[in-house]
Design a protein around this motif. Structure first.
Motif, short mmCIF file in Angstrom:
data_model
loop_
_atom_site.label_atom_id
_atom_site.label_comp_id
_atom_site.label_asym_id
_atom_site.label_seq_id
_atom_site.Cartn_x
_atom_site.Cartn_y
_atom_site.Cartn_z
N UNK A 167 0.83 -1.19 0.09
CA UNK A 167 0.05 -0.14 -0.13
C UNK A 167 0.85 1.31 0.04
N UNK A 168 0.57 2.27 -0.72
CA UNK A 168 1.24 3.49 -0.77
C UNK A 168 0.41 4.51 -1.67
N UNK A 169 1.09 5.72 -1.24
CA UNK A 169 0.16 6.88 -1.84
C UNK A 169 0.73 7.00 -3.35
N UNK A 170 1.85 6.41 -3.76
CA UNK A 170 2.51 6.65 -4.82
C UNK A 170 2.27 5.30 -5.67
N UNK A 171 2.43 5.31 -7.15
CA UNK A 171 2.20 4.21 -7.71
C UNK A 171 3.65 3.23 -7.56
N UNK A 172 3.45 1.97 -7.60
CA UNK A 172 4.61 1.25 -6.95
C UNK A 172 5.88 1.29 -7.93
N UNK A 173 7.18 1.32 -7.43
CA UNK A 173 8.24 1.94 -8.36
C UNK A 173 9.20 0.74 -8.48
N UNK A 174 8.63 -0.51 -8.34
CA UNK A 174 9.43 -1.85 -8.67
C UNK A 174 8.38 -3.01 -8.95
N UNK A 175 8.90 -3.83 -9.61
CA UNK A 175 8.08 -5.12 -9.89
C UNK A 175 8.17 -5.75 -8.44
N UNK A 176 6.99 -6.66 -8.37
CA UNK A 176 7.06 -7.83 -7.22
C UNK A 176 7.76 -8.79 -7.98
N UNK A 177 8.54 -9.62 -7.15
CA UNK A 177 9.54 -10.70 -7.24
C UNK A 177 8.67 -11.76 -7.49
N UNK A 178 7.27 -11.69 -6.77
CA UNK A 178 6.41 -13.07 -6.91
C UNK A 178 5.20 -12.37 -7.35
#
Ligand SMILES: C[S@@+](CC[C@H](N)C(=O)[O-])C[C@H]1O[C@@H](n2cnc3c(N)ncnc32)[C@H](O)[C@@H]1O
Length: 306
Positions: free
Chosen positions: A127-138
Motif C-alpha cells: 500500500x502506498x500513496x504513489x504508484x509502485x516503483x518496482x516489480x513484485x518478485x512474486x
C-alpha cells in the motif's frame, strides 16, 4: 494515560528546523564514520552535510535538494564496501505468516526480501500513496493498492492479515487523526494472533549501555559514542537531528510529504495502545556505524493485538 497532542513545531519544513552547529557537527560525525566504513572519504560526507546546511535557507529548496541528491548518488557509486550489519527483518519470526501487508511499500524492498526467504507467505499486499516503483518478485502472490492519503482506504478483509509492516511511514501521514484511522483499520484487518511491526525515527528517555551490547550481540552496529552524543542533546535538538537527517536521507525522494508526525517512543506506544495494540518487543538501534551511507535513528517495536 497521558494524552498525545499533535506536533505543532514539526509541521514546518525540515530545513526550517535545522539550525544549530551542535546538531550539524553530530551529523558530520555520523555521516563521516559511515562513509569511511563504506570506503569513501570523510571529506565527501562533510561536504554533503555542509552543502545542505549552507543552502537550507535558499529560496529554491528543490535546487538544493537536487544538489544534495547528486552528491549522495556519487557516494553510492563510489562506495567500495557494503554494510556489515544483519538485515533488521532477521530479528523477527515470519515462519507462521500467511498474509503480509506493507503500508508505505514504496519500492517493494521489504516485500521482495521476504518473498525470496519465506515461501510460507502466501499473500503480499503493498500500500502506498504513489504508484509502485518496482516489480513484485512474486507477482502471482502479490497485490498493490495506491491510496489517497486523505482517505487511506485499502480493500482488505477483516481478520485476514498475519503481519502488518509500518516502516518509516507514519511520520509522513497528514496528521495524528490519519495515523489513528489507519491503526484502527490495522486492528480490524489483523487476525487475533497477528503482529504489527512499527519502525520509527524516534528516541527513548535514555539509552543505556546494555542496549549497545545487546544490539551488537545481535549484529546491529550501534555505536556507543555517537549514540551517547545524540542522547546528550536536549530533546529539541534530538528532533532537530532526526528531522534534518531524515531530509538528508530522502533527498532522492522529491515526492516525500514532510508532515512532521514524529513522536517520542513512549508516545508511539501510547498511540498504539489506544488503537488496541500492546508492545511485545522493542529494539532501540541508536546511531550505528555499519557502512550504510544513509540511515536513520531507528526504534522498532513489535506489537500484538490486546
Ligand atoms: C520514508 S518512505 C519509507 C518506504 C519504505 N517503507 C522503506 O522503509 O524503505 C515513506 C513511504 O510512505 C509513503 N506514504 C506516505 N504517506 C502515506 C500514506 N498515508 N499511506 C501509505 N503510504 C504513505 C510514501 O509515499 C513513501 O513511499
Amino acid at each position: 494515560m497521558k494524552n498525545i497532542t499533535e506536533k505543532k513545531y514539526l509541521t514546518r519544513h525540515p530545513l526550517d528546523i535545522w539550525k544549530s552547529e551542535e546538531v550539524t557537527n553530530l551529523l558530520i560525525d555520523f555521516f563521516s564514520a559511515n562513509f569511511k566504513k563504506a570506503g569513501l572519504s570523510q571529506k565527501m560526507a562533510r561536504d554533503f552535510v555542509l552543502t545542505a546546511f549552507a543552502k537550507r535557507k535558499t529560496e529554491d529548496r528543490e535546487k538544493s535538494r537536487e544538489t544534495c541528491d547528486r552528491i549522495l548518488l556519487e557516494a553510492k557509486e563510489k562506495a567500495k564496501n557494503g554494510p556489515d550489519e544483519i538485515e533488521p527483518l532477521e530479528l523477527f519470526d515470519f515462519s507462521g505468516t500467511g498474509t503480509f501487508i506493507d503500508i508505505g511499500a514504496n519500492k517493494l524492498a521489504t516485500i521482495n526480501y521476504l518473498a525470496k526467504k519465506f515461501k510460507n507467505i502466501k499473500k503480499f499486499i503493498g500500500v502506498d500513496t504513489i504508484p509502485r516503483r518496482n516489480d513484485f518478485s512474486d507477482p502471482k502472490k502479490s497485490a498493490y493498492f495506491q491510496v489517497d492519503p486523505k482517505a487511506n482506504n485499502f480493500p482488505v478483509k477483516n481478520d485476514s492479515v498475519d503481519f502488518i509492516n509500518l516502516q518509516f511511514v507514519l511520520h509522513h501521514f497528514l496528521n495524528l487523526g490519519a495515523i489513528k484511522k489507519t491503526l484502527a483499520d490495522c486492528r480490524k484487518i489483523l487476525k487475533p494472533n497477528g503482529a504489527l511491526l512499527l519502525w520509527e525515527e524516534s528516541f527513548m528517555k535514555n539509552f543505556d549501555a546494555d542496549m549497545t551490547r545487546e544490539n551488537n550481540r545481535l549484529g546491529i552496529k550501534t555505536d556507543k559514542s555517537l549514540t551517547e552524543k545524540f542522547y546528550a542533546l536536549s530533546e529539541k535538538k534530538r528532533w532537530e537531528f532526526i528531522v534534518a537527517n531524515d531530509w538528508l536521507i530522502n533527498v532522492n525522494n522529491p515526492h516525500m510529504p514532510w508532515t512532521g508526525q514524529y513522536y517520542k517512543w513512549n508516545e508511539w506506544i501510547n498511540i498504539l495502545r489506544e488503537a488496541g495494540f500492546g508492545l511485545e518487543k522493542e529494539y532501540n538501534f541508536g546511531l550505528r556505524i555499519n557502512g550504510r551511507i544513509k540511515q536513520g535513528v531507528h526504534i522498532l517495536g513489535l506489537f500484538e493485538v490486546r
